[in-house]
Design an enzyme around this catalytic site. Structure first.
Site, PDB file in Angstrom:
ATOM      1  N   LYS A  44     -44.959 -24.507 -49.222  1.00 38.36           N
ATOM      2  CA  LYS A  44     -44.804 -25.994 -49.805  1.00 38.36           C
ATOM      3  C   LYS A  44     -45.980 -26.665 -49.265  1.00 38.36           C
ATOM      4  O   LYS A  44     -46.416 -26.418 -48.157  1.00 38.36           O
ATOM      5  CB  LYS A  44     -43.477 -26.521 -49.114  1.00 38.36           C
ATOM      6  CG  LYS A  44     -43.266 -27.946 -49.671  1.00 38.36           C
ATOM      7  CD  LYS A  44     -43.498 -28.190 -51.253  1.00 38.36           C
ATOM      8  CE  LYS A  44     -43.506 -29.777 -51.468  1.00 38.36           C
ATOM      9  NZ  LYS A  44     -43.449 -29.971 -52.927  1.00 38.36           N
ATOM     10  N   CYS A 133     -50.814 -33.478 -56.920  1.00 41.26           N
ATOM     11  CA  CYS A 133     -49.403 -33.863 -56.887  1.00 41.26           C
ATOM     12  C   CYS A 133     -49.236 -35.001 -58.049  1.00 41.26           C
ATOM     13  O   CYS A 133     -49.712 -36.018 -57.510  1.00 41.26           O
ATOM     14  CB  CYS A 133     -48.919 -33.915 -55.574  1.00 41.26           C
ATOM     15  SG  CYS A 133     -47.296 -34.612 -55.431  1.00 41.26           S
TER      16      CYS A 133
HETATM   17  C1  LIG Z   1     -47.019 -31.252 -53.757  1.00 35.06           C
HETATM   18  C2  LIG Z   1     -46.555 -32.227 -54.560  1.00 35.06           C
HETATM   19  C3  LIG Z   1     -45.865 -31.599 -56.019  1.00 35.06           C
HETATM   20  C4  LIG Z   1     -44.563 -32.084 -56.324  1.00 35.06           C
HETATM   21  C5  LIG Z   1     -43.868 -32.775 -55.536  1.00 35.06           C
HETATM   22  O1  LIG Z   1     -43.489 -32.437 -54.048  1.00 35.06           O
HETATM   23  O2  LIG Z   1     -43.283 -33.921 -56.060  1.00 35.06           O
HETATM   24  N1  LIG Z   1     -44.226 -31.666 -57.334  1.00 35.06           N
HETATM   25  C6  LIG Z   1     -44.862 -30.954 -58.183  1.00 35.06           C
HETATM   26  O3  LIG Z   1     -44.521 -30.571 -59.381  1.00 35.06           O
HETATM   27  N2  LIG Z   1     -46.165 -30.446 -58.108  1.00 35.06           N
HETATM   28  C7  LIG Z   1     -46.758 -30.684 -56.945  1.00 35.06           C
HETATM   29  O4  LIG Z   1     -48.090 -30.529 -56.608  1.00 35.06           O
END
Ligand SMILES: C=Cc1c(C(=O)O)[nH]c(=O)[nH]c1=O
Length: 315
Positions: A44, A133
């Site tokens: 993550k 993000c």
């Molecule tokens: C790193 C945060 C990301 C997130 C998030 O943590 O909201 N959701 C996504 O679809 N892509 C992202 O790059």
């Protein structure tokens, strides 16, 4: 049939892996990926300090299995958790699976500090810097600010030193493919780009309750799944055609079966990440998609992916 691939100097015994963010925040989830048929795993996206993320509900599948919407808000354990994981990771594991580490600093100084820490640890893991993000209230995506993205790379690429990747947002304008690729071609150690991150700031509404599906940002969130397949294939192929010096593309977006994985490889992908379908189906998705991809290859007379990678025909 050979599904192996090499990216950024590491070899994946199977070109399928998770999309960063899905099933990869905690060590037990990462172990599930190692125990699955996936050929690798990515953590993550990490920030300097740990984050709880946005209020729930913050993820929802869309009706008709067409995709998903999320505004997780970057919940993660903080980069030191993943640095420790990378320090004790068994890089010589019997399965031969390499490790990718995703970083998404809230600022350039944060990204700089995290990249310096991983550089100093001198580990075999591959860094994937997330420029995309879409769910941090008030934060524009770096991937949509070409000057800021280039300035960040001028700081980070030399620090990282060795081959690394970038997680990109979807682009929708040929001029943006041209501009972004021209920037990446300036940095020799950008080994690959991952296309795409979720399609930012969609709005999913339930027609019966007349209510948005997720709570953060008035229901606005990143779209993933089958509904973004054609946008992800375009981004994979656009960068496959534009990047030089052996830079590669990892495909991400809309992979629910061997068919979409096959299409991503045709478009130019060297590896394929699975997000929404992993979230909905669990880690068994890797064995199922691998088998389906192998069946397609056998039916078409291919023995390895080099024979058709990037060979999408045009009319
Ligand atoms: C790193 C945060 C990301 C997130 C998030 O943590 O909201 N959701 C996504 O679809 N892509 C992202 O790059």
């Amino acid at each position: 049939v050979d599904l192996s691939t090499s990216i950024a100097g590491v070899t994946l015994p199977n070109l399928l892996l998770n999309a960063s963010g899905v099933n990869c925040r905690y060590e037990n989830e990462l172990q599930q990926l190692l125990d699955s048929s996936a050929g690798s795993l990515v953590t993550k996206s990490a920030t300097l300090s740990s984050r709880d993320g946005n209020p729930e509900p913050r993820y929802a599948p869309l009706a008709g299995q067409i995709g998903s919407i999320n505004s997780m808000g970057l919940p993660n354990q903080g980069y030191e958790y993943y640095l420790e994981y990378a320090k004790k990771f068994d890089y010589n594991n019997a399965a031969g699976k390499p490790l990718f580490i995703s970083l998404a600093g809230m600022s350039l100084p944060d990204n700089k500090a995290m990249c310096e820490a991983f550089r100093d640890a001198n580990l075999p893991c591959v860094l994937e810097i997330n420029f995309s993000c879409p769910n941090l209230p008030g934060k524009p995506q770096l991937g949509y600010d070409m000057e800021a993205m280039e300035a960040a790379l001028q700081v980070l690429a030399p620090i990282i030193g060795k081959p690394f990747g970038i997680k990109l947002p979807p682009y929708f304008d040929i001029a943006h493919f041209d501009q972004a690729a021209a920037i990446f071609n300036k940095f020799d150690n950008i080994a690959y780009v991952t296309c795409i991150n979720s399609v930012g700031n969609g709005l999913a509404i339930d027609w019966e309750s007349e209510t948005a599906l997720i709570k953060p940002k008035d229901g606005f969130g990143g779209l993933g799944g089958l509904m973004v397949l054609q946008t992800s294939l375009a981004n994979v192929n656009a960068f496959y055609r534009r990047l030089n010096n052996g830079k590669q593309v990892i495909g991400c977006g809309g992979v629910t079966s061997g068919k979409e994985a096959f299409l991503h490889i045709l478009a130019g992908a060297s590896a394929v990440q699975i997000g929404t379908q992993l979230q909905e189906e669990g880690t068994g998705v890797f064995e199922r998609v691998s088998k389906e991809l192998e069946e397609i290859m056998v039916a078409k007379g291919y023995t390895n992916v080099e024979e058709f990678r990037g060979k999408v025909k045009t009319l």
